[in-house]
Design an enzyme around this catalytic site. Structure first.
Site, PDB file in Angstrom:
ATOM      1  N   GLU A  25      13.862  35.041 -12.153  1.00 20.94           N
ATOM      2  CA  GLU A  25      13.625  34.014 -11.146  1.00 20.94           C
ATOM      3  C   GLU A  25      13.255  32.739 -11.894  1.00 20.94           C
ATOM      4  O   GLU A  25      12.504  32.773 -12.888  1.00 20.94           O
ATOM      5  CB  GLU A  25      12.511  34.425 -10.192  1.00 20.94           C
ATOM      6  CG  GLU A  25      12.827  35.679  -9.379  1.00 20.94           C
ATOM      7  CD  GLU A  25      14.029  35.533  -8.464  1.00 20.94           C
ATOM      8  OE1 GLU A  25      14.312  34.384  -8.033  1.00 20.94           O
ATOM      9  OE2 GLU A  25      14.695  36.546  -8.187  1.00 20.94           O
ATOM     10  N   HIS A 181      14.528  38.322  -3.804  1.00 16.30           N
ATOM     11  CA  HIS A 181      14.198  37.186  -4.666  1.00 16.30           C
ATOM     12  C   HIS A 181      12.881  37.391  -5.408  1.00 16.30           C
ATOM     13  O   HIS A 181      12.258  36.420  -5.853  1.00 16.30           O
ATOM     14  CB  HIS A 181      14.187  35.876  -3.873  1.00 16.30           C
ATOM     15  CG  HIS A 181      15.507  35.558  -3.241  1.00 16.30           C
ATOM     16  ND1 HIS A 181      16.635  35.301  -3.978  1.00 16.30           N
ATOM     17  CD2 HIS A 181      15.881  35.493  -1.938  1.00 16.30           C
ATOM     18  CE1 HIS A 181      17.650  35.073  -3.165  1.00 16.30           C
ATOM     19  NE2 HIS A 181      17.222  35.192  -1.922  1.00 16.30           N
TER      20      HIS A 181
END
Length: 216
Positions: A25, A181
């Site tokens: 990320e 995510h």
């Protein structure tokens, strides 16, 4: 870490490469200017019947490097507050060194000479890993510098899907949008998808004719 009773080294399964499923990320799309904020690597194992399975995950929150760009739109998508007081983050060098050390241990156990990154849009993850390692001055990056295994391609072949969530669901597995995510969640779902597709294709237990490690 002890081997399971049915553990089968993967040295011949992927031409001497150890597949490691990675998700990062970030604070944007440019590995040179945008922050690496999370990294997760899933180590796989192969059983005595040649079937792959998820072994364990090593992950770290990463402190943005000095001067790193962090696009608010990217942070909105991944939900990361890089400066949250309860976020236990490590310097980029320490975070990547920890991940690399676990990978090298698995390479040795599996009689592999190098790791190969597995990812969903793998080029993106590999570019941030390589750039972070270079920025941190880490000389022992275990990953092949440009080759990768991409579950986008595998999912398109097996299910006609390219989006990770849809591919996972098409494979008959659950997907939780509230967990998406996160580097750990996405990496583990990508690992499950990778194992599912390869196990569906069938095991390869015998060494290939040419196991020489070339640039490809």
């Amino acid at each position: 870490m002890t081997n399971a009773p049915d553990f089968q080294p993967m040295g011949h399964r992927f031409r001497g490469f150890l597949p490691v499923v990675v998700d990062v990320e970030t604070g944007g799309f440019n590995p040179q200017s945008d922050a690496l904020l999370q990294v997760a690597a899933v180590l796989l194992r192969m059983d005595s019947e040649g079937r792959l399975y998820r072994h364990y995950t090593v992950a770290r929150h990463v402190q943005p490097f000095e001067g790193a760009n962090m696009d608010p739109k990217s942070l909105e998508v991944n939900g990361i507050n890089p400066f949250h007081p309860l976020r236990i983050a490590h310097p980029e060098k320490d975070a990547l060194a920890t991940v690399f050390r676990s990978i090298r241990e698995e390479m040795k156990l599996n009689a592999c000479k190098r790791a190969i990154l597995v990812g969903h849009n793998a080029g993106f993850d590999l570019s941030f890993i390589n750039q972070g390692a270079e920025r941190a001055g880490l000389k022992r990056n275990p990953f092949h510098p440009f080759s990768s295994l991409d579950t986008v391609t595998l999912s398109a072949m097996a299910f006609g899907q390219t989006v990770l969530a849809r591919a996972v669901q098409a494979a008959g597995m659950k997907w939780d949008n509230s967990e998406a995510h996160s580097a750990v969640y996405d990496a583990e779902k990508t690992a499950d998808l990778f194992c599912h597709v390869l196990n569906r294709w069938g095991p390869i237990l015998q060494p290939s004719v040419d196991t020489h490690m070339d640039s490809g």
